[in-house]
Scaffold this active site. Structure first.
Site, PDB file in Angstrom:
ATOM      1  N   TYR A 274       0.812  -1.230   0.000  1.00 46.84           N
ATOM      2  CA  TYR A 274       0.000   0.000   0.000  1.00 46.84           C
ATOM      3  C   TYR A 274       0.846   1.281   0.000  1.00 46.84           C
ATOM      4  O   TYR A 274       2.043   1.223   0.097  1.00 46.84           O
ATOM      5  CB  TYR A 274      -1.078   0.004   1.070  1.00 46.84           C
ATOM      6  N   GLU A 275       0.162   2.392  -0.170  1.00 49.08           N
ATOM      7  CA  GLU A 275       0.826   3.708  -0.314  1.00 49.08           C
ATOM      8  C   GLU A 275       1.813   3.718  -1.476  1.00 49.08           C
ATOM      9  O   GLU A 275       2.857   4.350  -1.402  1.00 49.08           O
ATOM     10  CB  GLU A 275       1.542   4.089   0.987  1.00 49.08           C
ATOM     11  N   GLY A 276       1.452   3.064  -2.555  1.00 47.50           N
ATOM     12  CA  GLY A 276       2.355   2.919  -3.693  1.00 47.50           C
ATOM     13  C   GLY A 276       3.187   1.675  -3.484  1.00 47.50           C
ATOM     14  O   GLY A 276       3.980   1.623  -2.533  1.00 47.50           O
TER      15      GLY A 276
END
Lengths: 593, 593
Positions: B440-442
């Site tokens: 997550y978050e890229g």
């Protein structure tokens, strides 16, 4: 729902083109009943079973899990029917002797059939796998009467088998087990003790379960030389071979695990259960090793199955998922974005997985062929050579194939981005289910100790030297258009040869040395083995025309450029000082202040 | 039950000895309210909270999970009370401006506090984390009135915050989002669309939830230049600041995930919900990036927390577990076997994890210090330099720290053998919970693209050149007794410098090149960064007496010999041909025949 299409084309290529299986089978009298048409038919049937029966039960099995209720274990919905169907198809005895109802198929072939089941439902696969393992141990060590009593019912699936080794305080170190076997006057023994982590220890798939239990007799020598093997049936067997009264052996509970939740992992209590000695007293470990080696290769196959499953789903997702644009200009200008296959990093992950699948599969067939030689060849020298090769490569097949497969499933999950973390896509289960393969049947660390210690240092490097000699002989025959893989493999062989020499020398000076570098050595030998497999694959493919074959050669190039370089790091680590590992005081580890 | 003791001694060492935090704080007017005594008190309080409140809720939270019922989301038992206690302790606003009720603590310190919460309960930590992230975005971009309305209630924990970016068809590629924002005559907007993977999208911890939503206005330009940011409260806020009527924004369902099961990951439906523009139209992505960069560093800290938790439990297990004997003779002859710490391979795994913890923690504090300079320094040149450094190192902090931590948790699990796979030991949950941090978050792949593209190629390598220059300046000051780490770090710096040059040249010739080598480059820069951290650690430790400090130097030696060599493999891979990745036809990936 996750997809799976059995990779029959690659399996055919490996059997027929890479290993010339027909020629190998026909040259051996005991295998002359097998040919590529038979093999093809078996693989196609297993593909149907895997795709239609075990795949649909994979997620439901994970969600429902096995359950323990009032002393009995129940498998998830559908497992019983699937097991029945599997048994009736004759699959349990696929590789077993015809004398006991088996089909006597070679290991070269059964490894491929097993892969499909591991790919689609590893929890399910473990039930028949343990039966087959128990069957193997009995085939080698049991009395004729015992064989007649148990083997036909095990291979028909009426009864199941287990392998009871581990105790709460003793896993790897079997020398300290406490389970007792007290002799009765009738020649039987009373078995008392607790075993843990017993796969399929109880289940509702078969009407009886034949436990193979390690225990110590009252006067047994200390340590691993005092361990005996016993048959302890869940239900005793009557004179006429029918199921008799219940024995004092049953599951106390089942474990709650990270994965393979549909496989019942039992705590087994033996409360003076009636047991029957297999072979001689104090020689139980050897019999158990027959079974363990079999299981160890199987764990590698579990890795291949998971990696193939992961690959297929990730490749499909990457093809379907559109996001971002190619750096060299839109590839699908009519769509809002390009498929994520335009990104080199997505391809890197997929190619890592695919290279792993193709090399691993070839390696499993290669080890299978060596096992077939040990079992079916009448040439004593060939048998000895193959035995050495199997000894050397069993830890590689177990540990290297599961280490690389686990990384492969992680790569495949990452292709999905956030969706890979969500249950419905099947990737997270695949990872949870596979993780155990690196741990059970001897952790991969223990496998590495086996490779570097018993299989290398103990024989002065003879096994690896023979293997390297074979590799050199074979890759030296490659044509010059395959210099990229020929040179890479020869270089890797020389590096592994040198580092083995280094290890032999260091070990003489420092008994603690090898333990701390064992995993790096295992990976070094694993990388060499994959390079060897790609040399075989590229060699076979280069003799054919067409894109399918050209891609095989291209994937070998990818392996050399992107995967094999890890060898360099391994070699450096192996040459580091033992003192950096052993120099810390024991209390350093828990004391951080 | 798993143990956790906050590693306060190492935290103190890093703050005080490695980074001379007192001196740094006292030299800056805006940070002069902080000193090591304050820092110590805060860390000790957080340690108590983590050990006593969040740790006991970790496994129960995993087992119960968050649940969605009739349009509302409920957190597991105990979470509500823990969140209340956390909020009342002033922890949500620990790093926030005093103007809005925060404690204005520097990032150098809050990274350490955050680590403890991530170590003991990552699912719990995500709830306040998202509030803090939303608070940061609002602090930077919202109007004064918006700040007054929302910030004090967010930092007090009365309200919570979320970050609504991802849509079913658009994750990484935000340019193609479909959520619409239609302007109303009163200056508000009607927001319509579906967002997925929204952490804490709904919950029962706070009386109101402030969603920050990316959407497109009717005339917005295509792609990422046409994205605006909106505040969409779950309950509209009355003139007097109190909670008003329910807005048309709510969770459609929650995801079933591999881990962080107590964190509600919501599908959010916005059905003409009332929203309020933050900043200007079409400039929403910049505001969101403030929040995203903050989160990205936090994900690295999630990695450190998990790795520390895993280490402590594995080290304890290894100390307690007796099995096998030392190769150099029994170490505990009075016992049935030696502790497994006598085996080099067990130590190898533990040392890998411990080295990861100490280097990662130092790196987080280092990046935190750079962030503090950007926020608190009045020296424009220093601010610019720190901004460049933060830009370069954010992807390293997010991706490298989570990649290495994930491997560390796997190593720690393996120390347990079969027990690591069983729920009660806590290791399998630790791994499942941490895996999301790489995604997550890229994803870490996307972080690598950010590093190699925006942060390296785009500036012609200027950011990395500045970083390497700093590294050289600093390690050149090391005394000759530290040559082992000085030389290793200088060599690594030169290698990263050369490979960066190589990447810059290749990228000019082939736009597809960098994508396929980005992850290897990120790891190369990560390894250099850890080497730099160990140089700092060894330097600080070598100036003190005692075993604690001597062990720090010894661990740096271990890093150089056993972990840094991976750089060699990375460099080879980066120099391989793009064609090996991009040369396959797209249909190769799904077509295996």
């Amino acid at each position: 729902m996750p997809v799976y299409n059995a990779p029959l084309t690659d399996m055919r290529f490996i059997l027929n083109d890479v290993f010339n299986a027909d020629q190998f089978w026909q040259a051996n009298e005991k295998l002359a009943h097998v040919d590529s048409a038979t093999a093809e038919a078996i693989l196609e049937e297993m593909a149907k079973f895997a795709q239609n029966v075990t795949l649909p039960l994979n997620r439901t099995g994970d969600e429902e899990g096995a359950r323990w209720e009032n002393g009995d274990v129940f498998t998830p919905a559908g497992f019983k029917e699937a097991f029945r169907q599997y048994a009736e198809g004759g699959w349990i005895g696929l590789g077993a002797d015809e004398e006991w109802g088996g089909q006597a198929m070679p290991k070269m072939l059964t490894v491929l059939a097993d892969e499909m089941l591991f790919a689609t439902n590893p929890s399910f696969m473990l039930y028949p796998l343990l039966s087959v393992g128990a069957g193997m141990a009995l085939s080698s060590y049991a009395s004729q009467e015992q064989k007649e009593t148990y083997l036909p019912k095990i291979y028909s699936g009426e009864w199941a088998g287990t392998m009871c080794l581990t105790e709460p305080h003793a896993g790897t170190d079997l020398g300290i087990i406490k389970t007792k076997a007290e002799p009765n006057t009738d020649g039987s023994y009373n078995i008392t003790g607790t075993k843990i982590f017993i796969t399929g220890g109880d289940n509702d798939l078969a009407e009886n379960i034949i436990h193979l239990v390690l225990a110590k007799t009252p006067d047994a020598p200390a340590g691993s030389r005092g361990i005996s093997l016993f048959i302890v049936p869940k239900y005793l067997v009557n004179e006429d071979g029918s199921k008799g009264e219940r024995n004092a052996a049953g599951p106390g509970s089942i474990e709650h695990k990270m994965g393979i939740k549909a496989s019942a992992t039992c705590v087994m209590n033996f409360d003076g259960a009636k047991g029957f000695l297999v072979g001689k007293e104090n020689e139980g470990l050897a019999a158990m090793f027959v079974m363990m080696n079999y299981e160890r290769l199987s764990m590698g196959i579990q890795g291949i199955g998971a990696s193939e499953f992961a690959y297929q789903n990730a490749a499909q997702y990457a093809t379907d998922r559109i996001q971002g644009r190619s750096a060299t200009g839109a590839k699908s200008p009519d769509k809002a974005a390009d498929s994520i296959l335009v990104h080199g990093d997505v391809r890197r992950m997929l190619l890592n997985v695919r290279a792993n699948n193709e090399a691993s599969r070839a390696f499993a067939v290669y080890v299978g062929q060596q096992l077939d030689i040990t079992k079916f060849s009448t040439d004593a020298e060939a048998v000895k050579k193959a035995n050495d090769r199997v000894a050397l490569l069993t830890p590689i097949a177990k540990a290297y194939l599961t280490d690389t497969a686990f990384q492969a499933t992680l790569d495949a999950q990452m292709v999905f981005g956030g969706h890979g973390y969500i249950r419905e896509w099947g990737m997270e289960q695949c990872i949870r289910d596979l993780r155990i393969a690196q741990i059970y049947e001897g952790t991969n660390g223990v496998q590495s100790q086996d490779l570097i210690g018993r299989k290398t240092i103990k024989c002065g490097g003879a096994f690896i030297a023979e293997y390297i000699s074979e590799i050199r002989d074979e890759v030296n025959q490659l044509g010059s258009e395959l210099n990229f893989i020929k040179d890479a493999t020869l270089d890797a062989a020389t590096e592994v040869e040198s580092i083995t020499q280094y290890i032999l020398e260091q070990s003489k000076e420092n008994a603690d040395y090898s333990n701390g570098v064992a995993v790096d050595y295992l990976h070094a030998v694993g990388l060499l083995s994959f390079s060897y497999m790609f040399a075989k694959i590229a060699n076979a493919a280069s003799q054919k025309d067409g894109e399918f074959f050209a891609n095989k050669v291209q994937l070998a190039r990818y392996f050399v450029a992107r995967i094999l370089p890890d060898l360099k790091a391994r070699l450096v680590r192996i040459q580091s000082s033992t003192d950096l590992v052993m120099g810390f005081d024991e209390d350093y580890f828990t004391n951080q202040s």
